[in-house]
Design a protein around this motif. Structure first.
Motif, PDB file in Angstrom:
ATOM      1  N   ARG B 413     -39.882  20.212 127.445  1.00 31.21           N
ATOM      2  CA  ARG B 413     -40.866  21.097 126.316  1.00 31.21           C
ATOM      3  C   ARG B 413     -39.748  21.581 125.149  1.00 31.21           C
ATOM      4  NH1 ARG B 413     -46.093  17.458 126.408  1.00 31.21           N
ATOM      5  NH2 ARG B 413     -46.264  16.795 129.010  1.00 31.21           N
ATOM      6  N   GLU B 414     -41.004  21.787 123.726  1.00 32.56           N
ATOM      7  CA  GLU B 414     -40.254  22.078 123.085  1.00 32.56           C
ATOM      8  C   GLU B 414     -39.543  23.437 123.343  1.00 32.56           C
ATOM      9  OE1 GLU B 414     -39.091  20.433 119.730  1.00 32.56           O
ATOM     10  OE2 GLU B 414     -38.350  22.056 118.902  1.00 32.56           O
ATOM     11  N   GLY B 415     -38.644  23.560 122.462  1.00 33.65           N
ATOM     12  CA  GLY B 415     -37.847  25.472 123.402  1.00 33.65           C
ATOM     13  C   GLY B 415     -37.632  25.698 124.602  1.00 33.65           C
ATOM     14  N   ARG B 416     -37.792  24.469 125.619  1.00 29.26           N
ATOM     15  CA  ARG B 416     -37.171  24.304 126.955  1.00 29.26           C
ATOM     16  C   ARG B 416     -36.206  24.586 127.170  1.00 29.26           C
ATOM     17  NH1 ARG B 416     -38.359  28.004 130.744  1.00 29.26           N
ATOM     18  NH2 ARG B 416     -37.933  26.342 132.070  1.00 29.26           N
ATOM     19  N   PRO B 417     -35.219  24.966 128.031  1.00 28.91           N
ATOM     20  CA  PRO B 417     -33.334  24.956 127.785  1.00 28.91           C
ATOM     21  C   PRO B 417     -33.602  24.076 128.668  1.00 28.91           C
ATOM     22  CG  PRO B 417     -34.563  26.612 129.288  1.00 28.91           C
ATOM     23  CD  PRO B 417     -35.428  26.319 128.639  1.00 28.91           C
ATOM     24  N   GLN B 418     -32.218  22.898 127.892  1.00 26.31           N
ATOM     25  CA  GLN B 418     -32.089  21.119 128.443  1.00 26.31           C
ATOM     26  C   GLN B 418     -30.883  22.464 129.625  1.00 26.31           C
ATOM     27  OE1 GLN B 418     -28.547  20.001 128.143  1.00 26.31           O
ATOM     28  NE2 GLN B 418     -29.444  18.319 129.088  1.00 26.31           N
ATOM     29  N   ALA B 419     -30.186  20.903 130.584  1.00 29.03           N
ATOM     30  CA  ALA B 419     -29.189  22.020 131.691  1.00 29.03           C
ATOM     31  C   ALA B 419     -28.059  22.733 130.724  1.00 29.03           C
ATOM     32  CB  ALA B 419     -29.155  19.825 132.356  1.00 29.03           C
ATOM     33  N   THR B 420     -28.392  22.525 130.368  1.00 26.36           N
ATOM     34  CA  THR B 420     -26.809  23.233 129.496  1.00 26.36           C
ATOM     35  C   THR B 420     -27.420  24.398 129.155  1.00 26.36           C
ATOM     36  OG1 THR B 420     -27.627  22.174 127.435  1.00 26.36           O
ATOM     37  CG2 THR B 420     -25.193  21.106 127.910  1.00 26.36           C
ATOM     38  N   GLY B 421     -28.355  24.843 129.325  1.00 23.19           N
ATOM     39  CA  GLY B 421     -28.660  26.192 128.954  1.00 23.19           C
ATOM     40  C   GLY B 421     -29.838  25.557 126.825  1.00 23.19           C
ATOM     41  N   THR B 422     -29.103  24.921 126.472  1.00 18.38           N
ATOM     42  CA  THR B 422     -29.468  24.762 125.293  1.00 18.38           C
ATOM     43  C   THR B 422     -31.140  24.427 124.618  1.00 18.38           C
ATOM     44  OG1 THR B 422     -27.584  24.532 124.607  1.00 18.38           O
ATOM     45  CG2 THR B 422     -29.178  23.201 123.017  1.00 18.38           C
ATOM     46  N   PRO B 423     -31.750  24.835 124.796  1.00 19.35           N
ATOM     47  CA  PRO B 423     -32.897  24.995 124.115  1.00 19.35           C
ATOM     48  C   PRO B 423     -33.347  23.445 123.723  1.00 19.35           C
ATOM     49  CG  PRO B 423     -32.071  27.045 123.105  1.00 19.35           C
ATOM     50  CD  PRO B 423     -31.161  26.421 123.709  1.00 19.35           C
ATOM     51  N   MET B 424     -34.621  22.695 123.933  1.00 22.03           N
ATOM     52  CA  MET B 424     -35.213  21.555 122.848  1.00 22.03           C
ATOM     53  C   MET B 424     -35.674  21.680 121.843  1.00 22.03           C
ATOM     54  SD  MET B 424     -33.684  19.353 125.161  1.00 22.03           S
ATOM     55  CE  MET B 424     -34.723  17.488 124.145  1.00 22.03           C
ATOM     56  N   ARG B 425     -34.737  21.515 120.671  1.00 21.74           N
ATOM     57  CA  ARG B 425     -35.626  21.682 118.850  1.00 21.74           C
ATOM     58  C   ARG B 425     -35.827  20.481 118.270  1.00 21.74           C
ATOM     59  NH1 ARG B 425     -36.543  26.571 120.005  1.00 21.74           N
ATOM     60  NH2 ARG B 425     -34.993  28.140 119.392  1.00 21.74           N
ATOM     61  N   ASP B 426     -37.275  20.256 118.250  1.00 22.44           N
ATOM     62  CA  ASP B 426     -37.072  19.629 117.424  1.00 22.44           C
ATOM     63  C   ASP B 426     -37.469  17.909 118.340  1.00 22.44           C
ATOM     64  OD1 ASP B 426     -37.799  20.522 115.053  1.00 22.44           O
ATOM     65  OD2 ASP B 426     -36.101  20.181 114.207  1.00 22.44           O
ATOM     66  N   ALA B 427     -37.553  18.302 119.180  1.00 18.15           N
ATOM     67  CA  ALA B 427     -37.342  16.605 119.948  1.00 18.15           C
ATOM     68  C   ALA B 427     -38.939  16.357 120.821  1.00 18.15           C
ATOM     69  CB  ALA B 427     -36.221  16.776 121.666  1.00 18.15           C
ATOM     70  N   ALA B 428     -39.345  15.560 119.931  1.00 20.85           N
ATOM     71  CA  ALA B 428     -40.134  14.664 119.837  1.00 20.85           C
ATOM     72  C   ALA B 428     -40.499  14.241 121.747  1.00 20.85           C
ATOM     73  CB  ALA B 428     -41.388  14.576 119.642  1.00 20.85           C
ATOM     74  N   ILE B 429     -40.157  14.555 122.867  1.00 27.58           N
ATOM     75  CA  ILE B 429     -39.805  13.447 124.090  1.00 27.58           C
ATOM     76  C   ILE B 429     -41.461  13.635 124.169  1.00 27.58           C
ATOM     77  CG2 ILE B 429     -40.082  13.825 126.108  1.00 27.58           C
ATOM     78  CD1 ILE B 429     -37.306  15.579 125.393  1.00 27.58           C
ATOM     79  N   PRO B 612     -26.337  18.974 117.570  1.00 25.24           N
ATOM     80  CA  PRO B 612     -26.964  20.064 116.393  1.00 25.24           C
ATOM     81  C   PRO B 612     -29.205  19.543 116.498  1.00 25.24           C
ATOM     82  CG  PRO B 612     -26.048  17.673 115.788  1.00 25.24           C
ATOM     83  CD  PRO B 612     -25.114  18.385 117.753  1.00 25.24           C
ATOM     84  N   TYR B 613     -29.067  18.060 117.024  1.00 21.44           N
ATOM     85  CA  TYR B 613     -30.045  16.753 116.805  1.00 21.44           C
ATOM     86  C   TYR B 613     -30.685  16.217 118.814  1.00 21.44           C
ATOM     87  CZ  TYR B 613     -27.502  13.756 114.736  1.00 21.44           C
ATOM     88  OH  TYR B 613     -26.772  12.344 114.828  1.00 21.44           O
ATOM     89  N   TRP B 614     -31.060  15.838 118.865  1.00 19.58           N
ATOM     90  CA  TRP B 614     -31.952  15.121 120.254  1.00 19.58           C
ATOM     91  C   TRP B 614     -32.117  13.777 119.793  1.00 19.58           C
ATOM     92  CZ3 TRP B 614     -29.799  16.898 124.818  1.00 19.58           C
ATOM     93  CH2 TRP B 614     -29.565  18.372 124.346  1.00 19.58           C
ATOM     94  N   MET B 615     -31.564  13.321 119.968  1.00 22.77           N
ATOM     95  CA  MET B 615     -32.391  11.374 119.889  1.00 22.77           C
ATOM     96  C   MET B 615     -33.312  11.624 121.189  1.00 22.77           C
ATOM     97  SD  MET B 615     -29.086   9.827 118.204  1.00 22.77           S
ATOM     98  CE  MET B 615     -27.843  11.669 119.025  1.00 22.77           C
ATOM     99  N   ILE B 616     -34.487  11.005 120.532  1.00 18.62           N
ATOM    100  CA  ILE B 616     -35.332  10.514 121.660  1.00 18.62           C
ATOM    101  C   ILE B 616     -35.980   8.887 121.997  1.00 18.62           C
ATOM    102  CG2 ILE B 616     -37.873  10.762 123.081  1.00 18.62           C
ATOM    103  CD1 ILE B 616     -35.355  13.630 122.545  1.00 18.62           C
ATOM    104  N   GLU B 705     -44.225  10.074 113.523  1.00 13.76           N
ATOM    105  CA  GLU B 705     -44.391  11.026 112.890  1.00 13.76           C
ATOM    106  C   GLU B 705     -43.736  12.522 113.556  1.00 13.76           C
ATOM    107  OE1 GLU B 705     -45.615  11.277 109.458  1.00 13.76           O
ATOM    108  OE2 GLU B 705     -46.264   8.955 109.841  1.00 13.76           O
ATOM    109  N   ALA B 706     -42.272  12.739 112.769  1.00 15.84           N
ATOM    110  CA  ALA B 706     -41.548  13.836 113.240  1.00 15.84           C
ATOM    111  C   ALA B 706     -40.586  13.920 111.813  1.00 15.84           C
ATOM    112  CB  ALA B 706     -40.244  13.379 114.774  1.00 15.84           C
ATOM    113  N   ASN B 707     -40.110  15.460 112.336  1.00 15.07           N
ATOM    114  CA  ASN B 707     -39.469  16.022 111.500  1.00 15.07           C
ATOM    115  C   ASN B 707     -38.558  16.837 111.901  1.00 15.07           C
ATOM    116  OD1 ASN B 707     -38.857  16.220 108.779  1.00 15.07           O
ATOM    117  ND2 ASN B 707     -39.346  18.752 109.537  1.00 15.07           N
ATOM    118  N   GLU B 708     -37.450  16.396 111.311  1.00 13.56           N
ATOM    119  CA  GLU B 708     -36.063  17.417 112.138  1.00 13.56           C
ATOM    120  C   GLU B 708     -35.474  18.679 111.380  1.00 13.56           C
ATOM    121  OE1 GLU B 708     -33.988  17.109 115.137  1.00 13.56           O
ATOM    122  OE2 GLU B 708     -32.997  18.978 114.388  1.00 13.56           O
ATOM    123  N   GLN B 709     -35.628  19.451 111.867  1.00 16.49           N
ATOM    124  CA  GLN B 709     -35.819  20.790 110.961  1.00 16.49           C
ATOM    125  C   GLN B 709     -34.556  20.696 110.083  1.00 16.49           C
ATOM    126  OE1 GLN B 709     -38.353  24.344 111.469  1.00 16.49           O
ATOM    127  NE2 GLN B 709     -38.916  22.937 113.211  1.00 16.49           N
TER     128      GLN B 709
END
Lengths: 156, 767, 290
Positions: B413-429, B612-616, B705-709
């Motif tokens: 979910r938004e803000g949670r860290p991915q396996a690298t520790g990088t937090p998920m941002r604007d990733a509409a999973i 810089p961004y995640w593709m889903i 409907e999404a937005n990559e800030q």
């Protein structure tokens, strides 16, 4: 080397050809770009040209055998200026991506609609199954063929 | 490229979010679009490559006498000739491991050994067949897992290119086929596995396939004026210039690289392919040289990694994934190409878009004696998704949980860290998953078929990080009549980047996109861009273009201020006229972009900002299985993605279905077959890509409907997202329909049929 | 491609004269598509091609008599596909052609060239064998007739002697015979078939008098499946079980060859299923129009 005479997009032309040269090679030496050799096996349709009104694979057709024939390529429209109904429909539906296969699809669609003005989706898929698009713009192409058929019908 | 026939809309309004017709519409529909394929220069020689017929051997000698003697042959070149021009003729983006022509040794069947030059390509072809090579065969290795420990070593010593910090430690390493090992450790997997309620471990395999653009590789080098101009069907003109200049020891400005339209790329036409060979040949004979490969030769040039993927998951009693261990072996073939990047840049997403506290990843790039593998529409992601999304359904099934519910419970979910520790941002999973479920009417009753036709459905969702950090530069040039040029080195290979970039510039400048002409890559003219790859252009070049347009706009506003006219209402031509007294001058805006990035820690793989961004991307399918033959028919395919804000919605739709249909081929029909390392089906007759009759009856696409800030106008990349979910969705649907699980690609009818027979306790006679 | 000489005689007689040569690389060319593929691949390097496209147009005609349809060997596949005679008398041939190669190839490739090529994956040979067709073969000063089943002798091999040319194909009218062809591709739809199954059934009231089953692509040449045919002889058309037995018999007697389209064991299963389905198709179609 042999001299051949044929009609190219409505104009009489002569050309010197070797027996082992195919139609795509000949047309490219004449400055035409629309027919391209890709698979080299007649499977993909990038090399489509019309000989005496029938679509053939230019990569599997000896240039020497054009002697006396009527040859039409995608460039014929360009000479006449405006996009035809099929091209307009392809434009409207965004029915191309890299564009390498596009002239072949346009020519084959014209042939299809000439024989069958209101093809079903199954008939479209069968008729165009010998043309490949690696970008896989197939859904858009099917919609374009259907649109072209409707425009033709409305204009008839 | 600009279409002078395109009519400008009267009230143009916003340019971003508008389905602007592609700028090249007229050129492509009339067959007049320019490709390198068509280019002919005066005095040009055609090159045809003589290739190795064995997979691994020492070259005892090359006999070119018969070829040279053939009437019409201009010259035959081997590595000895190239070496006189370029002392160290090895190239590659990650490793300098690939020789321009084979030196002393061949490492795969199909490797270029010699080049024949002739004015007539038929003569060159005939002569190439006359070249005799005396080989001393060496033991070969083909399988990626065997390559880990094989005594057959493809390269005696590793030669990293030096441009990537994480490869430096490999310099000079001997007697290994491991071109890169990437590791990630997070939490305490061992402990978590010990405490898990269920532990699942499966191994999955993918096959070697290839890009197969319909315009095969083609490059032309022209050595006029003490410099070198290379016309090439390349996705990376800037890289070509830098790498050719490096090989020649020249400054960058002596090499000019020009790229018109590409007849498809998909990751094939990246880095150096024919460019080094054609450059060397042209400089040796002091004439323009063109090399145009045949469809067959594409099979010997670049492919997609076959991979073996082992994935072990610990799940608690509530269905939460608590630990995951992934081991991935990438079959990179004989030369590394970009494989080590795939290993790392994709490797770190191997656990999937799931929130897992304890993760261990090992990802290995391996050399084998097969044609080289590189990036193909997804940079390794489709292989990973194949494994983790197949396993997601296997786990859900085993613990009696609905597969959608299992995913809902575990996704990042938004803000949670991915396996690298990088937090998920604007990733509409979550949003992508829910839209897919809604479109599939997942909760509604489903017709399961009867008799010999059984129906099933399946879904899968994957994600990808952008390749980072990479740089893009753009220039916007406003002419005195108010028309505009956009100069950028993004290559339009069918993805409509010309149109999208024009839309971004137009949005900033308040003009219709039709008024902006896009100049195709020409390294003498268009500025640097890392490459057109990995769904990076919309975001990276999009930013650079936006900044360049803003720079131009600001200069126009400043000019208005300087001239004392109202800045917002004065037409642009009036500004120039007032400034210069006539229609003259230019306003030039420049923009460049490189995203922020934090390198991953070598030991743990951790990073605070890995992308810089995640593709889903997610795909759902409905299928039918013919239980008497194993034939699988996909009747409906739904592709849903997070593309941020779509710059051009119609193009986004086409990108999604195009990618998904391509992956459908990689799932069901495409496979390179080998015998002793030699490709046995190198043609479109024997390697089967999807055609019209292979399409699902229904294909639906949706960009949520999404937005990559952080994206330009909220946009991000989408060229690959449609590939992610296709393969596992189909395997999941097969199990749903007939209860058998396929773990290797491609899923042939025979594989399904064999599995059905085995499940029925009646395996086929030969098993 | 290597240079060669291309001759275009204007009569069959002249063509036969040119083909009567000791040079074994000389080949006749109908549409030339298959030849050109082989020449591009370097597996055929003729010194001379004898193009037949300018010989008398009669050799491309399609005609009928009371009991047979005659197709000139130079008729293109597309001319055959759209021929009124073929569609009404031999609808299975028109149906088969719809999925043979593609429109462009069908516009150029000729029936004679297709048969003489003897590629085991071709669709027409098993259909023509099931229909009991024969070829008329001409050579300088002679003519003979041969069942299609005896024309193709192996992988790209025919019983044609040097200097011989297929000039016509004679297909008996089918009257009460029902036929069907199934082309089975295991990868994309436009792949070469892994299996072709042609069946033709002679019916007398509710009883099958005779069945012909010809199977291609899974072998080095098209083959009749005698054991399966025997199962059907004298059976009732309403007996579904007999179709299953015929499929089983076909699978038992077939010795398919493995390739990238499928293993031998899998192709045997395909034969079992598709022989049965083809028989069902034929009974359902009852010779209907395409």
């Amino acid at each position: 080397m042999k001299t051949i005479r044929f009609e190219l997009n409505g104009e009489p032309v002569t050309a010197q050809v070797e027996p082992h040269h195919n139609v795509v090679e000949l047309l490219q030496t004449m400055g035409l770009r629309g027919a391209r050799e890709s698979c080299g096996q007649g499977l993909c349709g990038c090399c489509t040209v019309l000989v005496d009104g029938l679509a053939v694979s230019g990569c599997l057709y000896f240039a020497a055998q054009l002697d006396g024939a009527r040859v039409d390529t995608i460039e014929r429209t360009e000479r006449e200026g405006e996009l035809d109904v099929v091209q307009q429909a392809f434009a409207e539906c965004g029915a191309f991506q890299c564009g390498f296969c596009t002239p072949g699809f346009v020519l084959m669609t014209r042939q299809l609609l000439a024989h069958n003005p209101a093809p079903s989706e199954d008939e479209i898929r069968h008729y165009l199954s010998g043309n490949l698009c690696r970008c896989a713009t197939y859904p858009e192409i099917i919609r374009a063929v259907q649109l072209a058929a409707r425009i033709r019908k409305a204009g008839a | 490229m600009n279409d002078p026939r395109a009519k400008e809309p009267r009230n143009h309004g916003p340019q971003v979010g508008r389905s602007v017709p592609r700028k090249e519409t007229h050129a492509k529909l009339t067959g007049t679009a320019a490709y390198v394929h068509h280019l002919v220069l005066p005095g040009m020689l055609h090159g045809k490559v003589a290739r190795s017929r064995v997979a691994h051997a020492r070259i005892r000698g090359i006999d070119t006498r018969a070829a040279s003697a053939l009437e019409g042959v201009y010259r035959v070149l081997t590595a000895a000739d190239v070496g006189k021009l370029i002392p160290d003729p090895h190239y590659g983006p990650a490793f300098h491991d690939q020789p321009i022509l084979a030196i002393d040794k061949v490492r795969f069947a199909g490797e270029p050994v010699a080049l024949v030059l002739a004015y007539d390509p038929h003569v060159a072809q005939a002569a190439a067949a006359l070249i005799e090579v005396d080989y001393e065969p060496l033991p070969a290795v083909y399988d990626e897992v065997e390559a880990m420990t094989s005594k057959a070593v493809v390269h005696e010593v590793l030669k990293p290119a030096g441009t990537f910090p994480d490869l430096k430690h490999l310099a000079g390493k001997r007697d290994t086929n491991i071109a890169l090992d990437y590791h990630l450790e997070r939490g305490d997997p061992a402990k978590a596995f010990a405490q898990a309620a269920h532990v699942f471990e499966h191994t999955f395999k993918t096959q070697q396939v290839l890009h197969l653009p319909l315009e095969p590789f083609v490059s032309l080098a022209d050595p006029a004026d003490e410099r070198l101009t290379i016309h090439t069907a390349s996705q990376s003109p800037s890289f070509v210039r830098i790498e050719i200049a490096r090989l020649l020891g020249w400054p960058e400005n002596r090499v000019r690289v020009q790229v018109p339209f590409l007849g498809g790329g998909f990751g094939a036409k990246l880095y150096i392919k024919l460019e080094a060979l054609v450059a060397a040949a042209a400089l040796i004979v002091r004439r323009p040289v063109k090399i145009a490969l045949t469809m067959e030769e594409q099979f010997y040039t670049i492919t997609k990694h076959a991979a073996t993927l082992r994935i072990k998951s610990g799940v608690d009693s509530a269905g939460r994934i608590v630990a995951r261990e992934c081991e991935v072996w990438w079959n990179g073939g004989a030369y590394a190409d970009i494989g080590p990047r795939v290993t790392q840049k994709s490797g770190f997403t191997a656990p999937g878009p799931y929130d897992i506290d304890n993760v261990s990843i090992a990802s290995y790039a391996l050399y084998t004696n097969l044609p080289p593998a590189g990036a193909l529409r997804g940079f390794g992601i489709p292989q990973l998704v194949w494994a983790y999304e197949s396993q997601a359904d296997m786990i859900a099934r085993a613990i009696g949980m609905d597969p959608l519910e299992f995913r809902r419970k575990n996704i990042l979910r938004e803000g949670r860290p991915q396996a690298t520790g990088t937090p998920m941002r604007d990733a509409a999973i979550g949003q992508v998953l829910e839209r897919l479920a809604q479109r599939m009417q997942w909760q509604a009753p489903f017709d399961r078929g009867s008799g010999t036709v059984r129906r099933g459905r399946g879904m899968a969702i994957g994600f990808k990080a952008s390749i980072s950090p990479t740089t893009s530069v753009a220039i916007v040039n406003v002419s005195a009549d108010g028309s505009c040029h956009l100069l950028c080195s993004t290559v339009d290979m069918g993805q409509a980047s010309d149109t999208a970039m024009a839309q971004i510039a137009a949005e900033v400048l308040g003009m219709p996109a039709e008024r902006i002409a896009v100049v195709h890559p020409d390294t003498d003219v268009t500025p640097y861009d890392m490459a057109t790859l990995g769904s990076r252009s919309t975001y990276h070049m999009g930013h650079a273009v936006k900044r360049a347009a803003e720079d131009a706009r600001d200069k126009l506003l400043a000019l208005a201020g300087e001239l004392g006219v109202p800045p917002e209402t004065t037409p642009i031509p009036d500004l120039f006229k007032k400034k210069y007294g006539m229609q003259a001058g230019n306003v030039i805006g420049m923009g460049s972009f490189v995203p922020a990035y934090a390198p991953t820690d070598h030991a743990t793989g951790q990073s605070s900002n890995v992308t810089p961004y995640w593709m889903i991307g997610a795909t759902g399918v409905e299928i039918e299985v013919d239980t008497e033959t194993g034939v699988v028919t996909v009747t409906r395919m739904i592709n849903v993605a997070d593309a941020g804000k779509a710059i051009n919605p119609a193009v986004v739709d086409t990108q999604l279905s195009g990618a998904a249909i391509m992956q459908l081929g990689f799932t069901l029909t495409e496979q390179m077959h080998f015998s002793e390392g030699q490709v046995t089906n190198p043609s479109l007759a024997d390697y089967k890509i999807p055609g019209m009759l292979d399409l699902p009856a229904v294909i639906e696409n949706e960009a949520v409907e999404a937005n990559e800030q952080a994206g330009p106008f909220g946009a991000k990349g989408v060229g690959e997202s449609g590939t992610f979910g296709v393969s596992p969705a189909i395997a999941n649907a097969i199990e749903d329909a007939v209860g058998v699980r396929l773990t290797s690609l491609p899923i042939t009818a025979e594989a399904v049929y064999r599995a059905l027979r085995k499940a029925a306790g009646r395996p086929l006679d030969d098993e | 491609m290597r240079p060669f000489e291309l001759l275009e005689p204007s009569s069959l007689r002249e063509a036969l004269g040119l083909l009567d040569t000791a040079d074994e690389t000389v080949r006749p060319a109908g549409g030339g598509t298959a030849l050109m593929l082989m020449m591009k691949a370097g597996v055929l390097e003729p010194s001379r091609l004898i193009s037949l496209r300018r010989i008398e147009p009669a050799w491309a005609e399609i005609s009928q008599s009371a009991d047979a349809v005659e197709i000139g060997a130079l008729a293109t596949l597309s001319a055959i596909e759209h021929s009124g005679i073929v569609r009404s008398e031999l609808p299975v041939i028109a149906r088969t052609l719809r999925t043979l190669a593609n429109v462009r190839v069908r516009n150029v490739a000729t029936l004679g060239g297709n048969l003489a090529h003897a590629d085991p994956h071709m669709d027409l040979p098993p259909v023509l064998i099931a229909l009991g067709a024969s070829v008329i073969i001409a050579s300088r000063g002679a003519e003979r007739e041969l069942p299609v089943a005896e024309l193709i002798s192996g992988y790209y091999e025919t019983t044609l002697a040097s200097g011989e040319l297929i000039v016509r194909v004679r297909v008996p009218k089918q009257f009460a015979r029902f036929s069907a062809y199934r082309k089975i591709t295991t990868r994309s739809a436009d792949d070469w078939p892994a299996l072709g199954v042609a069946v033709a059934l002679d019916r007398e009231g509710p009883v099958l008098r005779e069945a012909r089953i010809a199977v291609s692509a899974a072998f080095d040449r098209p083959l009749r499946l005698a054991a399966a045919e025997a199962v059907l002889r004298g059976a009732s058309i309403d007996d579904e079980a007999v179709l299953i037995h015929a499929g089983d018999a076909a699978a038992d007697e077939a010795r398919p060859i493995a390739d990238e389209r499928g293993s031998a064991a899998y192709k045997r299963e395909l034969i079992r299923v598709h022989v049965r389905r083809a028989l069902r198709d034929a009974l359902d179609a009852q010779g209907g129009t395409p």
